[in-house]
Design an enzyme around this catalytic site. Sequence first.
Site, PDB file in Angstrom:
ATOM      1  N   HIS A   1     155.310  10.010   7.764  1.00  0.00           N
ATOM      2  CA  HIS A   1     155.608  10.300   6.378  1.00  0.00           C
ATOM      3  C   HIS A   1     154.159  10.630   5.636  1.00  0.00           C
ATOM      4  O   HIS A   1     154.058  11.634   5.155  1.00  0.00           O
ATOM      5  CB  HIS A   1     156.054   8.966   5.948  1.00  0.00           C
ATOM      6  CG  HIS A   1     157.245   8.323   6.686  1.00  0.00           C
ATOM      7  ND1 HIS A   1     158.287   8.838   6.243  1.00  0.00           N
ATOM      8  CD2 HIS A   1     157.415   7.327   7.481  1.00  0.00           C
ATOM      9  CE1 HIS A   1     159.283   8.286   7.134  1.00  0.00           C
ATOM     10  NE2 HIS A   1     158.696   7.231   7.811  1.00  0.00           N
TER      11      HIS A   1
HETATM   12  C1  BDR Z   1     156.723   4.640   3.916  1.00  0.00           C
HETATM   13  O1  BDR Z   1     156.701   3.137   4.212  1.00  0.00           O
HETATM   14  C2  BDR Z   1     155.869   2.889   4.989  1.00  0.00           C
HETATM   15  O2  BDR Z   1     156.229   2.137   6.035  1.00  0.00           O
HETATM   16  C3  BDR Z   1     155.064   4.097   5.526  1.00  0.00           C
HETATM   17  O3  BDR Z   1     153.823   3.933   5.642  1.00  0.00           O
HETATM   18  C4  BDR Z   1     155.340   5.237   4.599  1.00  0.00           C
HETATM   19  O4  BDR Z   1     154.194   5.037   3.762  1.00  0.00           O
HETATM   20  C5  BDR Z   1     157.686   5.480   4.341  1.00  0.00           C
HETATM   21  O5  BDR Z   1     159.085   4.823   3.820  1.00  0.00           O
END
Ligand code: BDR
Length: 339
Positions: free
Chosen positions: A259
Amino acid sequence: MTPLLIDCDPGIDDAVALLLAIASSAFADLPGQVAGDGEKSSRFNILGITTVAGNVSVATTETNARCICELGGRPELKVFAGCPRPLVRQPVFAEHVHGANGLAGVEFPTPRMPLQSQHGVDFLIEMLLQSPKKVAIAMLGPLTNLAVALIKAPQIAAQIDRVVIMGGAVGAGNVTSSAEFNFFADPHAAQVVLRAGREQGIDLTLIPLDVTHQAIATPARRAALAALGNRAGGTVARMLENYGLREQGQRGFAGPPLHDPCVMAYLLEPGLFEVKRCLAMVETESSLTLGRLGVAREGDGQGDGQGDGQGDGYNVAIAQSIDADGFYRLLTERLARLG
Ligand code: BDR
Ligand code: CA
């Protein structure tokens, strides 16, 4: 060079994003490396890193940020701890996803670089107000620190070049069926920031879950990172071994989605993404759909033709797709520069 502030909650994918930023920063002037002009213009000048409670507590996210700076060979970078809890709701963490230490249980030496004593929010405000150039901000966790900064010192808006955020889901979420983690963890902060896009004309771009789910670290892509033969590539490959297993099982992905590094990729190579300007907000009332990104209207990607992102009734550009091969090429090439 783009002056850049990074706000994060490392977090496995935050750690990869930090390494990508570090590998794309002024440090890239390694002996024997010849940077072309295009490359020069896509480099960051990292002004500082703030951390927030999110995947794990703020005490752990600030420690992890320092571990990653040292892994990236940049112990002189400044790390600040920000807010220890969301604006309104009780904290929610994601240790079941990132491991109890937030970094997949991979052990790092205790960082030798100090934690800065200033609060992260005060640092954000001070740095923005004193910067001679407008500053880009990468938001990789819950949006608490930026929301508080905007409330405390709304005049910082004029100093912000752009804010690129990993957050929200147009389709299904990853915490509830409606909500993505960063927006779910602090929906009120996300709403403050999206409102600032409309009311203060801040140039906001969202990279939502729908897009980061296209950036899958397949076994071949992870093998390419491991094969770099440096500590950074090896550590990333190890952290990714057990990351996102639940999502992979549920959605049939061939690996974990990365992500947060998508935010850095957007700042470095926006051409890898398709975006549309939209009017969007966040659900802060209903307990059933708390943190849901609501897209009220979509534009055609052109805005009002002024190119200033304002005056078209939209408050945010939302990424629609990513060139995943291009993204992994960029990530792998950049991490190869690290030790
Ligand atoms: C986001 O949530 C976190 O767990 C990850 O680091 C990312 O920023 C994805 O949904
Ligand atoms: Ca994150």
